[in-house]
Design a protein around this motif. Structure first.
Motif, PDB file in Angstrom:
ATOM      1  N   GLN A 135     -11.485   7.019   6.477  1.00 52.82           N
ATOM      2  CA  GLN A 135     -12.789   7.409   6.323  1.00 52.82           C
ATOM      3  C   GLN A 135     -13.321   7.484   4.837  1.00 52.82           C
ATOM      4  O   GLN A 135     -12.318   8.119   4.092  1.00 52.82           O
ATOM      5  CB  GLN A 135     -13.190   8.756   6.925  1.00 52.82           C
ATOM      6  CG  GLN A 135     -14.867   9.046   7.141  1.00 52.82           C
ATOM      7  CD  GLN A 135     -14.686  10.135   8.188  1.00 52.82           C
ATOM      8  OE1 GLN A 135     -14.348  10.970   7.627  1.00 52.82           O
ATOM      9  NE2 GLN A 135     -15.330   9.975   9.171  1.00 52.82           N
ATOM     10  N   THR A 136     -14.534   6.956   4.607  1.00 57.11           N
ATOM     11  CA  THR A 136     -15.133   7.220   3.107  1.00 57.11           C
ATOM     12  C   THR A 136     -15.872   8.412   3.092  1.00 57.11           C
ATOM     13  O   THR A 136     -16.491   8.325   3.906  1.00 57.11           O
ATOM     14  CB  THR A 136     -15.407   5.769   2.597  1.00 57.11           C
ATOM     15  OG1 THR A 136     -16.628   5.693   3.547  1.00 57.11           O
ATOM     16  CG2 THR A 136     -14.577   4.600   2.567  1.00 57.11           C
ATOM     17  N   LEU A 179      -2.983   7.053   1.002  1.00 57.36           N
ATOM     18  CA  LEU A 179      -3.320   6.633   2.179  1.00 57.36           C
ATOM     19  C   LEU A 179      -4.937   6.852   2.093  1.00 57.36           C
ATOM     20  O   LEU A 179      -5.699   5.889   2.762  1.00 57.36           O
ATOM     21  CB  LEU A 179      -2.555   6.941   3.355  1.00 57.36           C
ATOM     22  CG  LEU A 179      -1.424   6.567   3.749  1.00 57.36           C
ATOM     23  CD1 LEU A 179      -0.695   7.170   4.795  1.00 57.36           C
ATOM     24  CD2 LEU A 179      -0.994   4.947   3.694  1.00 57.36           C
ATOM     25  N   SER A 180      -5.325   7.964   1.581  1.00 57.90           N
ATOM     26  CA  SER A 180      -6.803   8.359   1.897  1.00 57.90           C
ATOM     27  C   SER A 180      -7.670   7.486   1.166  1.00 57.90           C
ATOM     28  O   SER A 180      -7.693   7.031   0.058  1.00 57.90           O
ATOM     29  CB  SER A 180      -7.045   9.735   1.506  1.00 57.90           C
ATOM     30  OG  SER A 180      -6.130  10.712   2.379  1.00 57.90           O
ATOM     31  N   ARG A 181      -8.929   6.956   1.787  1.00 59.07           N
ATOM     32  CA  ARG A 181      -9.821   6.252   1.035  1.00 59.07           C
ATOM     33  C   ARG A 181     -10.927   6.849   0.342  1.00 59.07           C
ATOM     34  O   ARG A 181     -11.393   6.320  -0.722  1.00 59.07           O
ATOM     35  CB  ARG A 181     -10.685   5.234   2.035  1.00 59.07           C
ATOM     36  CG  ARG A 181      -9.855   4.289   2.796  1.00 59.07           C
ATOM     37  CD  ARG A 181     -10.732   3.379   3.619  1.00 59.07           C
ATOM     38  NE  ARG A 181      -9.983   2.299   4.200  1.00 59.07           N
ATOM     39  CZ  ARG A 181     -10.689   1.177   4.946  1.00 59.07           C
ATOM     40  NH1 ARG A 181     -11.853   1.265   5.172  1.00 59.07           N
ATOM     41  NH2 ARG A 181      -9.954   0.302   5.254  1.00 59.07           N
ATOM     42  N   SER A 182     -10.962   8.146   0.639  1.00 57.78           N
ATOM     43  CA  SER A 182     -12.018   9.061  -0.041  1.00 57.78           C
ATOM     44  C   SER A 182     -11.285   9.579  -1.299  1.00 57.78           C
ATOM     45  O   SER A 182     -10.098  10.106  -1.575  1.00 57.78           O
ATOM     46  CB  SER A 182     -12.495  10.319   0.793  1.00 57.78           C
ATOM     47  OG  SER A 182     -11.726  10.988   1.124  1.00 57.78           O
ATOM     48  N   ASN A 183     -12.081   9.562  -2.478  1.00 58.81           N
ATOM     49  CA  ASN A 183     -11.527  10.209  -3.664  1.00 58.81           C
ATOM     50  C   ASN A 183     -11.313  11.858  -3.582  1.00 58.81           C
ATOM     51  O   ASN A 183     -10.444  12.459  -4.236  1.00 58.81           O
ATOM     52  CB  ASN A 183     -12.620  10.121  -5.025  1.00 58.81           C
ATOM     53  CG  ASN A 183     -12.266   8.679  -5.359  1.00 58.81           C
ATOM     54  OD1 ASN A 183     -11.431   7.916  -5.288  1.00 58.81           O
ATOM     55  ND2 ASN A 183     -13.622   8.326  -5.928  1.00 58.81           N
ATOM     56  N   PHE A 184     -12.104  12.526  -2.621  1.00 61.68           N
ATOM     57  CA  PHE A 184     -12.211  13.868  -2.253  1.00 61.68           C
ATOM     58  C   PHE A 184     -10.672  14.250  -1.925  1.00 61.68           C
ATOM     59  O   PHE A 184     -10.157  15.183  -2.104  1.00 61.68           O
ATOM     60  CB  PHE A 184     -13.111  14.242  -1.406  1.00 61.68           C
ATOM     61  CG  PHE A 184     -13.083  15.580  -1.198  1.00 61.68           C
ATOM     62  CD1 PHE A 184     -13.542  16.686  -1.641  1.00 61.68           C
ATOM     63  CD2 PHE A 184     -12.578  16.041   0.344  1.00 61.68           C
ATOM     64  CE1 PHE A 184     -13.336  18.087  -1.219  1.00 61.68           C
ATOM     65  CE2 PHE A 184     -12.538  17.324   0.810  1.00 61.68           C
ATOM     66  CZ  PHE A 184     -12.779  18.238   0.049  1.00 61.68           C
ATOM     67  N   ALA A 185     -10.252  13.476  -0.669  1.00 60.07           N
ATOM     68  CA  ALA A 185      -9.357  13.733   0.067  1.00 60.07           C
ATOM     69  C   ALA A 185      -7.985  13.379  -1.036  1.00 60.07           C
ATOM     70  O   ALA A 185      -6.842  14.102  -0.946  1.00 60.07           O
ATOM     71  CB  ALA A 185      -8.920  12.713   1.077  1.00 60.07           C
ATOM     72  N   LYS A 186      -7.978  12.284  -1.882  1.00 55.43           N
ATOM     73  CA  LYS A 186      -6.819  12.087  -2.726  1.00 55.43           C
ATOM     74  C   LYS A 186      -6.876  13.092  -3.660  1.00 55.43           C
ATOM     75  O   LYS A 186      -5.716  13.673  -3.869  1.00 55.43           O
ATOM     76  CB  LYS A 186      -7.385  10.824  -3.391  1.00 55.43           C
ATOM     77  CG  LYS A 186      -7.276   9.486  -2.833  1.00 55.43           C
ATOM     78  CD  LYS A 186      -7.536   8.282  -3.554  1.00 55.43           C
ATOM     79  CE  LYS A 186      -7.562   7.050  -3.083  1.00 55.43           C
ATOM     80  NZ  LYS A 186      -5.989   6.749  -2.353  1.00 55.43           N
TER      81      LYS A 186
END
Length: 374
Positions: free
Chosen positions: A371-372, A303-310
């Motif tokens: 959030q990105t 679901l996360s938009r940011s690569n960091f969170a992914k």
């Protein structure tokens, strides 16, 4: 444009509460409750030191997890390198001034807690690599420089942890780091080459192992070679798990545990006691809870938009999976005893602290999943 700005603006407190993953939180709470009852069983059906200490740590660290979850995911992105290097400094401090126990030097006394920094490094290496690969261009992932930097991030803490010595934790740190490399797009051929190199180097690696570590490998290959010595723990573990049968002997009725046949049952071998008392059905139930936790973490990553969170969510989900697999394989005699705790279930403050910090960051990713990060 309006939607993009709205999703990247700071959420209100009630929006954050609404965005929490309550299924994940419920599973963590359920696992925590089970762990307290199992710890109560390890104390012989009395509220003694291990039960009290475990319960207090769960309350404190669960509260910390919830506080961490309300931090913006950008905070963890900004502080990832600081978090990593702070733990590196703690590992260096341990090497010089750490507390020694049972032939190992793994702990540092911070006055309010005796901390094992190597446990925190399991989270630190995932955070650091998640930030590193977040901004790395796809065409640079497989360059020699990029791979060298990523491997250096993994190898430095491994060397410091191996010096303690702590082979089990170093293996888990390596596993957590390598999965981020794979997720980051490093080609499979490099993993294959590394694996072949590892196999070729294995005899040389074994020669550098401590005598007790070599003994663990020999015991794994043949536990009956010393049934009253090195092989005692794993033999008794298998007996306890097998004696639980399909439905178990019942709560507080595990004879292997209560008759003190099973040493260290409150730490790495906690699953053995649980399996004896609750049997195959209870063990499957416990694994279902862990499976739901892992699935929810992966879902948050998706679901996360940011690569960091992914990267963090996928890496942490894999890390939890590896911790469970290694622990269960160890108590079942499928792997040598390497000292790997079962997440939340096993007694140990540093391990639980690291796990709850990881869950807190995952929940932060869920709250801020739209959030990105530039």
């Amino acid at each position: 444009m309006f939607q993009h700005k709205r999703f990247n603006s700071e959420l209100t407190f009630f929006q954050k509460v609404k965005n929490l993953d309550y299924i994940l939180i419920f599973c963590i709470v359920l696992l925590s409750i089970i762990s307290v009852f199992v710890m109560y069983s390890t104390d012989g059906g009395e509220i003694l030191y291990h039960t009290k200490s475990h319960f207090i740590k769960i309350l404190v660290f669960f509260t910390l997890m919830m506080v961490i979850s309300f931090f913006n995911i950008k905070f963890w992105h900004i502080t990832s390198y600081i978090f990593y290097f702070s733990i590196i400094l703690l590992l260096i401090w341990v090497a010089m001034y750490g507390i020694k126990a049972s032939g190992s030097q793994r702990w540092v006394d911070l006055y309010f807690i005796v901390l094992q920094p190597s446990e925190l490094m399991k989270i630190g290496v995932i955070l650091c690599l998640a930030k590193y690969y977040h901004r790395l261009k796809i065409d640079s992932v497989n360059s020699l420089l990029s791979i060298t930097v990523a491997l250096t991030i993994i190898i430095i803490p491994i060397i410091l942890v191996l010096a303690q010595p702590d082979l089990g934790t170093s293996i888990l740190i390596a596993s957590s780091g390598l999965i981020i490399l794979w997720l980051g797009g490093v080609k499979i051929k490099y993993f294959f080459i590394s694996f072949v190199t590892f196999l070729i180097s294995l005899p040389f690696i074994i020669s550098f192992l401590k005598p007790y570590q070599k003994l663990r490998v020999l015991t794994f290959l043949d536990p009956d070679r010393d049934p009253l010595g090195a092989g005692y723990q794993i033999i008794q573990s298998k007996i306890a798990i097998g004696s639980g049968g399909f439905s178990g002997k019942g709560f507080l009725k595990g004879t292997q545990s209560y008759l003190e046949f099973l040493p260290e049952k409150h730490t790495d071998f906690i699953f053995t006691l649980f399996s004896e008392e609750f049997g195959f059905l209870g063990s499957i139930g416990l694994l279902i809870i862990y499976t739901i936790i892992i699935i929810r973490i992966i879902r948050i990553g998706v679901l996360s938009r940011s690569n960091f969170a992914k990267f963090f969510c996928f890496g942490f989900a894999f890390a939890i999976f590896i911790y469970i697999v290694v622990n269960l394989s160890m108590v079942l005699g499928l792997l040598p005893i390497v000292g790997s705790p079962l997440p939340i279930m096993s007694y140990g403050g540093s391990s639980m602290l690291a796990t709850m910090i990881g869950f807190g960051i995952v929940l932060s990713a869920k709250i801020n999943h739209r959030q990105t990060i530039a």
